[in-house]
Motif scaffolding. Structure first.
Motif, PDB file in Angstrom:
ATOM      1  N   ARG A 304     -70.113 -73.312 -47.667  1.00  0.00           N
ATOM      2  CA  ARG A 304     -69.195 -74.372 -48.073  1.00  0.00           C
ATOM      3  C   ARG A 304     -68.025 -74.503 -47.097  1.00  0.00           C
ATOM      4  O   ARG A 304     -67.655 -75.608 -46.697  1.00  0.00           O
ATOM      5  N   ALA A 305     -67.452 -73.368 -46.676  1.00  0.00           N
ATOM      6  CA  ALA A 305     -66.336 -73.398 -45.715  1.00  0.00           C
ATOM      7  C   ALA A 305     -66.793 -73.986 -44.388  1.00  0.00           C
ATOM      8  O   ALA A 305     -66.063 -74.763 -43.755  1.00  0.00           O
ATOM      9  N   LEU A 308     -67.081 -77.758 -44.709  1.00  0.00           N
ATOM     10  CA  LEU A 308     -65.750 -78.366 -44.692  1.00  0.00           C
ATOM     11  C   LEU A 308     -65.197 -78.440 -43.269  1.00  0.00           C
ATOM     12  O   LEU A 308     -64.516 -79.409 -42.900  1.00  0.00           O
ATOM     13  N   ALA A 309     -65.494 -77.417 -42.462  1.00  0.00           N
ATOM     14  CA  ALA A 309     -65.024 -77.405 -41.072  1.00  0.00           C
ATOM     15  C   ALA A 309     -65.713 -78.460 -40.230  1.00  0.00           C
ATOM     16  O   ALA A 309     -65.234 -78.811 -39.144  1.00  0.00           O
ATOM     17  N   ARG A 311     -66.024 -81.551 -41.151  1.00  0.00           N
ATOM     18  CA  ARG A 311     -65.442 -82.867 -41.393  1.00  0.00           C
ATOM     19  C   ARG A 311     -64.748 -83.386 -40.128  1.00  0.00           C
ATOM     20  O   ARG A 311     -63.961 -82.702 -39.511  1.00  0.00           O
ATOM     21  N   GLU A 331     -75.293 -72.038 -48.056  1.00  0.00           N
ATOM     22  CA  GLU A 331     -74.608 -72.358 -49.308  1.00  0.00           C
ATOM     23  C   GLU A 331     -75.558 -72.260 -50.502  1.00  0.00           C
ATOM     24  O   GLU A 331     -75.118 -72.174 -51.651  1.00  0.00           O
TER      25      GLU A 331
END
Length: 370
Positions: A304-305, A308-309, A311, A331
């Protein structure tokens, strides 16, 4: 020799012709009367050949011809390092496309034949000959009245290295040889950083493709890595970093060194790797660096992290879909991972990569069905 003539005022094509004439003259004369100073003899004869050709084509004033001839008969000791360095800058001139700059560097600095370069790039010899000829015409009027851009030279050498190898010329090894030479000519931290980066990547080469299959870094047999090459790369990098003039190639080499330092994939210091990617992104703003950083973030903080990175990262990058697939699988989103890997297969840049991604599709598909 070409570099000496260019420094004295010859354009690139004329200098190369004169050098070829001097080499032919050496073949004729040397068996009976070998010179004591081979290089000095060749430079003197090449310069005379250039002057002969110039006099035949132009009507320069007698005094100019006499002065130039006197310089050829009694030349000052040649500065080989300066001449070769200028030749690097000439071959990496900003007016050339990356492809032609690479070809001209291999021809003029590397000394490879047109046939060898053509085979390495898997193109017809006539095509490569035209590419090199266009490059020579482009730089024929360039004069070195301002310092060259070593950064451009480094990018050209990096392009050579990334081409890998084919035919009878190993372009990765050739890039390392040329970068070693450049480091001797210009021992700057970023030149050292590029050399270290090449050595650290090249050390992993025996484990990267096994049995015709691409092996990802985490799955490589690390006992196949060239430890002495790794040690040399780390030593060169540490000396460069100690000079406190960080650049993009030093940052990339630091990341490669952290991978090389881990005895197993599980022991990789991903936290430090994220920090080095932060430095690299800060220096270059490179979307590729941001893409790779997302993978490292995923290793530290989970899929998940990592997603997000991602984006804001350009989704058209060649490895973007493969990274999304990896992070989604991490994930736990197997269906999403399978979809992303399928897209990665569609846009894969070469056969080895495509076959590897097809195996990933089959593996994840088996997990989904199971």
């Amino acid at each position: 020799m070409i570099g000496v003539l260019v420094r004295r005022g010859a354009d690139f094509a004329a200098a190369e012709d004169a050098v070829q004439d001097a080499l032919l003259e050496a073949v004729r004369v040397w068996p009976e009367d070998p010179p004591r100073d081979a290089k000095g003899w060749l430079i003197t004869v090449a310069w005379r050949k250039f002057l002969d050709a110039t006099r035949a084509q132009t009507s320069r004033r007698r005094r100019e011809e006499a002065d130039a001839l006197h310089e050829a008969v009694a030349p000052s000791p040649p500065s080989s390092f300066d001449d070769t360095l200028q030749l690097y800058f000439l071959c990496a001139h900003p007016s050339l496309t990356p492809a032609t700059a690479v070809a001209l560097t291999l021809r003029a600095v590397g000394g490879l034949t047109t046939r060898q370069i053509a085979e390495a790039y898997l193109v017809p010899e006539a095509t490569m000959a035209q590419r090199i000829s266009r490059a020579k015409r482009t730089v024929s009027g360039v004069r070195f009245d301002q310092p060259g851009d070593v950064g451009t030279v480094l990018r050209v050498l990096y392009l050579v290295f990334n081409e890998g190898y084919s035919g009878d010329v190993d372009l990765a090894a050739e890039a390392i040889r040329l970068t070693r030479l450049l480091f001797a000519l210009a021992p700057e931290p970023e030149v050292a950083g590029l050399l270290a980066l090449m050595l650290l990547h090249h050390a992993r080469r025996p484990a990267r493709v096994v049995g015709g299959r691409l092996v990802p870094l985490a799955a490589q047999d690390r006992s196949l890595w060239e430890t002495r090459m790794i040690a040399e790369g780390v030593e060169i990098l540490q000396a460069a970093l100690a000079r406190d003039r960080l650049g993009e190639f030093q940052a990339q080499a630091a990341i490669a060194a952290l991978h090389a330092d881990a005895r197993t994939a599980e022991e990789t210091d991903w936290g430090q790797i994220v920090e080095w990617y932060d430095e690299l992104v800060g220096i270059t703003g490179s979307p590729v660096a941001r893409l790779n950083r997302a993978v490292a973030v995923g290793e530290v903080g989970g899929g998940r992290a990592g997603l997000l990175a991602l984006r804001g990262v350009d989704a058209s990058l060649p490895r973007y879909a493969a990274v999304v697939g990896y992070l989604r699988e991490k994930e736990g989103d197997l269906v999403g991972a399978l979809e992303a890997y399928g897209e990665a297969v569609r846009v894969a840049g070469n056969l080895l990569e495509r076959e590897h991604l097809l195996r990933e599709v089959a593996r994840v598909g088996g997990r989904v069905r199971g």
